[in-house]
Scaffold this active site. Structure first.
Site, PDB file in Angstrom:
ATOM      1  N   SER A 121       0.820  -1.204   0.000  1.00  0.00           N
ATOM      2  CA  SER A 121       0.000   0.000   0.000  1.00  0.00           C
ATOM      3  C   SER A 121       0.856   1.257   0.000  1.00  0.00           C
ATOM      4  O   SER A 121       1.982   1.261   0.524  1.00  0.00           O
ATOM      5  CB  SER A 121      -0.892  -0.009   1.246  1.00  0.00           C
ATOM      6  OG  SER A 121      -1.499   1.240   1.472  1.00  0.00           O
ATOM      7  N   TYR A 145      -1.391   0.345   9.991  1.00  0.00           N
ATOM      8  CA  TYR A 145      -1.526  -0.425   8.747  1.00  0.00           C
ATOM      9  C   TYR A 145      -0.317  -0.196   7.850  1.00  0.00           C
ATOM     10  O   TYR A 145       0.267  -1.150   7.313  1.00  0.00           O
ATOM     11  CB  TYR A 145      -2.807  -0.002   8.037  1.00  0.00           C
ATOM     12  CG  TYR A 145      -3.033  -0.627   6.678  1.00  0.00           C
ATOM     13  CD1 TYR A 145      -3.464  -1.945   6.567  1.00  0.00           C
ATOM     14  CD2 TYR A 145      -2.865   0.123   5.514  1.00  0.00           C
ATOM     15  CE1 TYR A 145      -3.699  -2.504   5.319  1.00  0.00           C
ATOM     16  CE2 TYR A 145      -3.105  -0.436   4.270  1.00  0.00           C
ATOM     17  CZ  TYR A 145      -3.519  -1.748   4.176  1.00  0.00           C
ATOM     18  OH  TYR A 145      -3.753  -2.305   2.934  1.00  0.00           O
ATOM     19  N   LYS A 149       2.462  -2.998   6.676  1.00  0.00           N
ATOM     20  CA  LYS A 149       2.781  -3.260   5.264  1.00  0.00           C
ATOM     21  C   LYS A 149       4.263  -3.027   4.991  1.00  0.00           C
ATOM     22  O   LYS A 149       4.888  -3.773   4.230  1.00  0.00           O
ATOM     23  CB  LYS A 149       1.920  -2.375   4.365  1.00  0.00           C
ATOM     24  CG  LYS A 149       0.467  -2.792   4.265  1.00  0.00           C
ATOM     25  CD  LYS A 149       0.324  -4.137   3.586  1.00  0.00           C
ATOM     26  CE  LYS A 149      -1.124  -4.509   3.335  1.00  0.00           C
ATOM     27  NZ  LYS A 149      -1.268  -5.829   2.662  1.00  0.00           N
TER      28      LYS A 149
END
Length: 322
Positions: A121, A145, A149
């Site tokens: 991402s 998040y 990642k």
């Protein structure tokens, strides 16, 4: 010989499965026999070559039961999304970090060096950024998040360096327009401000209208993911991280496209009430990337956002604004 896809029951995962079945044995896509969808629910694709494995990817025993000798490739698409990861730190770490490690270890244990396509991402970036982000920009995630990642990217690269897997890290643009209901992603509004108005439902834009977003239609994203398993590791080279091509569009421009495709009355269904939780995450993301290397490797992007809106309308809301 099989391909394993985590998140295979989801919207993007199920489209990827259908695309791989259609592309099997062509343009570098390997000749596989079956696809195993790994998710919390069974895969909706009705094809005899597709099987479902329902379970928790963070459980090493479950991961080892689905990634077995004869696995040609693993697509790791499953994740706890940005909003939920921020609200539920332990859940995000367990699924997004421990789950990725469990899958890599299972792939390593096969001894087959499967191709490992990791869906990452643009949330791995943050802080001060140039207008166009180069491949060499240091990672500075501003969400849990994004941190998960980023760690996953490093793991995939190191497992590739060691020869355990043949990794490809695909940093996907925000996928717009997703059908269905809003999800826990902080970027969920980007689909909502198109999807809901086209269905005659009010929606809200929670970020400043000048916010730049890096976007891809589902079809372009799936085509690039299929290509990711076809391109050779030797051509990718030492740097296994790829910023997949996308479109740079401001939220205001997205709404302009909606109005051109569906009319002013449909656009008027979108309100503008700021939500600081969303602003803090989404506005830390970059809005444009240098994608010269991925394009040279054959990855592609949508041509304009009007076409993205039209694609969604024609598939999911036919007749609106036509």
């Amino acid at each position: 010989m099989k391909i394993v896809i985590t998140g295979g029951a989801g919207f993007l995962g199920s489209r990827l499965i259908r695309a791989l079945l259609a592309a099997r044995g062509r343009n570098g896509v390997p000749e596989f026999d079956t696809i195993t969808s790994v998710d919390l629910v069974p895969c909706p694709v009705g094809d005899a070559r597709v099987t479902s494995a329902v379970g928790d990817i963070a459980d090493p025993a479950f991961a080892a039961s689905v990634i077995t000798p004869g696995t040609l490739a693993v697509y790791h698409m499953a994740a706890v999304l940005s909003g939920q990861s921020e609200a539920e730190f332990d859940t995000g770490m367990r699924v997004n970090l421990d789950g990725t490690r469990a899958l890599l270890e299972a792939a390593r244990a096969t001894g087959d060096v499967p191709r490992f396509i990791f869906s990452s991402s643009l949330a791995v970036f943050g802080g001060e950024m140039p207008q166009v982000v180069p491949e060499t920009l240091a990672l500075m995630p501003q969400s849990s998040y994004g941190a998960e990642k980023a760690i996953g990217e490093i793991l995939v690269c190191d497992y590739s360096r060691k020869g355990f897997v043949d990794g490809r890290v695909c940093r996907l643009p925000t996928i717009v327009v997703r059908p269905g209901k809003p999800n826990s992603a902080a970027s969920s509004f980007a689909s909502g401000i198109i999807r809901e108005p086209l269905a005659g439902i009010a929606s809200n834009n929670p970020v400043p209208p000048e916010t730049r977003m890096w976007l891809s239609s589902p079809d372009a994203a799936v085509a690039n993911l299929v290509h990711a398993v076809a391109v050779s590791g030797a051509d990718i080279g030492l740097n296994r991280v790829l910023n997949l091509p996308g479109l740079t569009v401001t939220v205001a421009e997205m709404l302009d496209s909606l109005e051109r495709i569906a009319g002013a009355d449909v656009r008027a269904l979108v309100s503008a009430e700021p939500e600081q939780r969303v602003i803090d995450i989404v506005c830390s993301w970059p809005g444009a990337f240098d994608t010269a290397r991925p394009r040279a490797l054959g990855f592609t992007a949508d041509t304009d956002f009007d076409a993205v809106v039209r694609q969604y309308r024609d598939e999911f809301a036919p007749g609106v604004g036509a």
